[in-house]
Design a protein around this motif. Structure first.
Motif, PDB file in Angstrom:
ATOM      1  N   ASP A  45       0.651  -1.201  -0.068  1.00  0.00           N
ATOM      2  CA  ASP A  45       0.166   0.445   0.041  1.00  0.00           C
ATOM      3  C   ASP A  45       0.748   1.394   0.131  1.00  0.00           C
ATOM      4  O   ASP A  45       0.398   2.426  -1.067  1.00  0.00           O
ATOM      5  N   TYR A  49       3.003   5.462  -2.718  1.00  0.00           N
ATOM      6  CA  TYR A  49       3.565   6.826  -1.845  1.00  0.00           C
ATOM      7  C   TYR A  49       4.515   7.222  -1.186  1.00  0.00           C
ATOM      8  O   TYR A  49       4.700   8.939  -0.778  1.00  0.00           O
ATOM      9  N   ILE A  63      -3.253  16.036  -1.656  1.00  0.00           N
ATOM     10  CA  ILE A  63      -2.046  14.153  -1.371  1.00  0.00           C
ATOM     11  C   ILE A  63      -0.592  14.567  -2.066  1.00  0.00           C
ATOM     12  O   ILE A  63       0.335  14.353  -1.925  1.00  0.00           O
ATOM     13  N   ASP A  64      -0.800  15.429  -2.970  1.00  0.00           N
ATOM     14  CA  ASP A  64       0.421  15.423  -4.061  1.00  0.00           C
ATOM     15  C   ASP A  64       1.632  16.387  -3.399  1.00  0.00           C
ATOM     16  O   ASP A  64       2.739  16.110  -3.732  1.00  0.00           O
ATOM     17  N   TRP A 248      -4.365  10.645   9.203  1.00  0.00           N
ATOM     18  CA  TRP A 248      -4.204  10.737   7.553  1.00  0.00           C
ATOM     19  C   TRP A 248      -5.143   9.576   6.820  1.00  0.00           C
ATOM     20  O   TRP A 248      -5.886   9.099   6.137  1.00  0.00           O
ATOM     21  N   GLN A 253     -10.765   9.704   1.596  1.00  0.00           N
ATOM     22  CA  GLN A 253      -9.886   9.386   0.733  1.00  0.00           C
ATOM     23  C   GLN A 253      -8.902   8.274  -0.062  1.00  0.00           C
ATOM     24  O   GLN A 253      -8.178   8.130   0.959  1.00  0.00           O
ATOM     25  N   ALA A 254      -8.629   7.492  -0.269  1.00  0.00           N
ATOM     26  CA  ALA A 254      -8.484   6.567  -0.630  1.00  0.00           C
ATOM     27  C   ALA A 254      -7.287   6.914  -0.187  1.00  0.00           C
ATOM     28  O   ALA A 254      -5.860   6.523   0.072  1.00  0.00           O
ATOM     29  N   GLU A 255      -6.838   7.852  -1.520  1.00  0.00           N
ATOM     30  CA  GLU A 255      -5.128   7.573  -1.749  1.00  0.00           C
ATOM     31  C   GLU A 255      -4.713   8.238  -0.233  1.00  0.00           C
ATOM     32  O   GLU A 255      -2.937   8.518   0.032  1.00  0.00           O
ATOM     33  N   PHE A 256      -5.484   8.894   0.944  1.00  0.00           N
ATOM     34  CA  PHE A 256      -4.743   9.360   2.014  1.00  0.00           C
ATOM     35  C   PHE A 256      -3.832   7.978   2.477  1.00  0.00           C
ATOM     36  O   PHE A 256      -3.373   8.218   3.591  1.00  0.00           O
ATOM     37  N   GLY A 258      -3.365   5.279   1.126  1.00  0.00           N
ATOM     38  CA  GLY A 258      -1.628   5.129   1.169  1.00  0.00           C
ATOM     39  C   GLY A 258      -0.680   5.718   1.583  1.00  0.00           C
ATOM     40  O   GLY A 258       0.340   5.700   1.876  1.00  0.00           O
ATOM     41  N   LEU A 259      -1.191   7.277   1.944  1.00  0.00           N
ATOM     42  CA  LEU A 259      -0.020   7.865   2.696  1.00  0.00           C
ATOM     43  C   LEU A 259       0.478   8.037   3.609  1.00  0.00           C
ATOM     44  O   LEU A 259       1.668   7.487   4.490  1.00  0.00           O
TER      45      LEU A 259
END
Lengths: 291, 255
Positions: A45, A49, A63-64, A248, A253-256, A258-259
């Protein structure tokens, strides 16, 4: 004649032995499998990231651009300060209890309660820290208050493990030193402590590993997540890695997520680096013993 | 008057309520080897550990009587046990060199006692006295635990000698060693007696007969309390003991 008395059954006894060997092996593998599964999951996961951005950027809702610089340095601050405060106090207390204190009901009472304190939930220490260091002493939600709270949390662990390593020093060495005319302190300083030192490091590793992962007491006293500066002194505000990760992971959001996994990788890396240093020193000072 | 370095008068030792040693009177002669022999539990080691105040370390020990050394009573409170131990050294049953280098082991006593001279010279001298110098002179920095058992015990003797004690107490110093190492230690003890008075506890009667000038025989009564039966020239104790219990013991009728 003899066979009538002994039913040796060697084959059967051997098989029972083998059976237990397999059962015990399985039990020890469970821990290993669990840990590997966890690591693989996190790496899968988190690795996508993981970038220099996350280490060198401050938190952000984009996120970026989001990073954990402040939390990473906050954790390093808390760890260093905690180690600086808790290791001398914990080791001092352990040396006193083990080598100097008379064995009576007071020291027994202290001993039992140190054992109890090691089992107190960490949030209780957080609230204690909030009440005493943040409010009563008026330090505020700063690095020093965090480190002092962490110190309370890990002192019992340090004391217990240090005592164990002092206990493991064979008495024959103490007698040898005393019989040469050493005072008690000379004996402790020149004989007991050098022999127990590798054990101290093991205890320190355990304690600091506990401290780095704790979030509950830090939430209780710092409660801050969004910090866009690195603490420059002990009276600065701060946040720590577990809080950032927790923040996080609780975002929609799913990306967080990953972070968060990437954050865990950073946390684990700091932990492993710290342990590696301690293990290096432990092996360097490990002494052979007759016992 | 005999030339005695230690004079023990009416020594009684208790551990809590248990009396371990009763009414011991004995003189230890200067530059002689005095052997304490007797069955297990007869208080030989207790006796030895009174002489350098090691019994202080046992919380419930109570010691009464006098142990006169150098004009002072060791067993009185105004004499610091640290001082007593620097004058009366001890070698233990199991070799217990520190997990430090050979050099540091011998230098230990010098350093803690504030020795002002050359530590190197003193270490060499002590190792020579303990007949270990030739074995270790090229590897003084090596760990002491790499030595063989017999060498370790000689290192412990060197470590004790370095502090320049007047009396050396030895608690079965050869019982953990093989026969050859034992003989080497025995020979060493005999040699050392020319410069330091030695009190040695041993289970091995042949050993006592071989190395000691004087022998004290201890026994244990029905309450497990130790006492001294008789004391005298080793030769006399082994060939013509005054007490029949001594004779029974040395002829092996009980042990």
């Amino acid at each position: 004649m003899e066979n009538n008395i002994f039913h040796r059954n060697i084959k059967r006894r051997q098989n029972v032995g083998k059976l237990f060997y397999i059962i015990l092996l399985l039990f020890s593998l469970i821990g290993l499998i669990g840990l590997s599964a966890l690591l693989i999951q996190i790496l899968r996961d988190g690795l996508p990231y993981l970038s220099t951005n996350i280490i060198f950027n401050y938190p952000s809702r984009h996120i970026d651009q989001a990073g954990l610089k402040s939390a990473l340095f906050g954790t390093l601050w808390i760890l260093s300060l905690t180690a600086l405060i808790s290791l001398p106090i914990g080791m001092g207390a352990a040396i006193y209890l083990e080598e100097f204190a008379k064995k009576n009901w007071i020291t027994n009472f202290i001993e039992i309660n140190i054992g109890n304190l090691a089992g107190v939930p960490s949030i209780v220490y957080g609230l204690l820290g909030l009440t005493i260091f943040v409010e009563l002493l008026g330090l505020g939600r700063v690095v020093l208050a965090g480190a002092l709270t962490m110190t309370l949390l890990i002192l019992p662990i340090i004391i217990l493990s240090t005592r164990e390593s002092i206990k493991a020093v064979p008495n024959s060495y103490r007698e040898a030193a005393l019989a040469l005319g050493a005072t008690k302190w000379q004996m402790v300083k020149r004989v007991v402590l050098p022999i127990a030192f590798p054990g101290f490091l093991t205890g320190a590793i355990l304690a600091m590993s506990r401290a780095i992962g704790e979030s509950a007491p830090m939430i209780a006293i710092s409660a801050l997540v969004y910090i866009t500066f690195i603490p420059s002194h002990a009276m600065d505000r701060f946040t720590v890695l577990p809080i950032q990760i927790f923040n996080w992971i609780s975002r929609p959001q799913a990306e967080f997520a990953g972070l968060a996994a990437a954050g865990i990788i950073v946390l684990l890396t700091v932990l492993l680096l710290m342990n590696a240093v301690a293990v290096y020193f432990r092996n360097r000072y490990q002494v052979k013993s007759n016992e | 008057m005999r030339d005695n370095i230690l004079n023990v008068k009416d020594l009684n030792v208790w551990y809590r309520d248990f009396q371990a040693l009763k009414d011991v009177n004995i003189d230890v002669l200067s530059n002689k080897v005095t052997a304490l022999i007797g069955p297990s539990g007869c208080g030989k080691s207790t006796m030895l550990r009174c002489i350098n105040r090691m019994n202080d370390l046992i919380p419930d020990a109570k010691i009464e009587g006098e142990i006169n050394f150098d004009g002072e009573n060791i067993n009185s409170n105004h004499l610091d046990p640290i001082y007593v131990r620097s004058k009366i050294g001890m070698v233990f049953q199991k070799p217990n060199p520190f997990p430090k280098s050979i050099f540091d082991n011998v230098a230990f006593g010098l350093r803690i006692n504030g020795f002002k001279g050359s530590i190197e010279d003193e270490v060499e001298k002590s190792l020579k006295k303990a007949a270990l110098w030739e074995d270790v002179k090229d590897r003084l920095k090596d760990g002491a635990l790499e030595l063989s058992g017999g060498q370790q015990q000689r290192l412990c003797i060197a470590r004790t000698l370095a502090v320049n004690p007047q009396v050396m107490l030895m608690d079965e110093p050869a019982s953990a060693l093989d026969p050859i190492a034992t003989l080497a230690i025995e020979e060493l003890i005999r040699e050392l007696s020319s410069e330091v008075s030695i009190v040695i506890v041993t289970h091995n009667m042949q050993q006592a007969a071989r190395i000691s000038h004087r022998t004290a025989f201890f026994m244990v009564d029905e309450n497990r309390c130790g006492y001294m039966v008789e004391e005298g020239e080793t030769n006399q104790i082994f060939t013509d003991p005054h007490d029949e219990r001594t004779e029974s013991y040395i002829t092996g009728r009980f042990s």
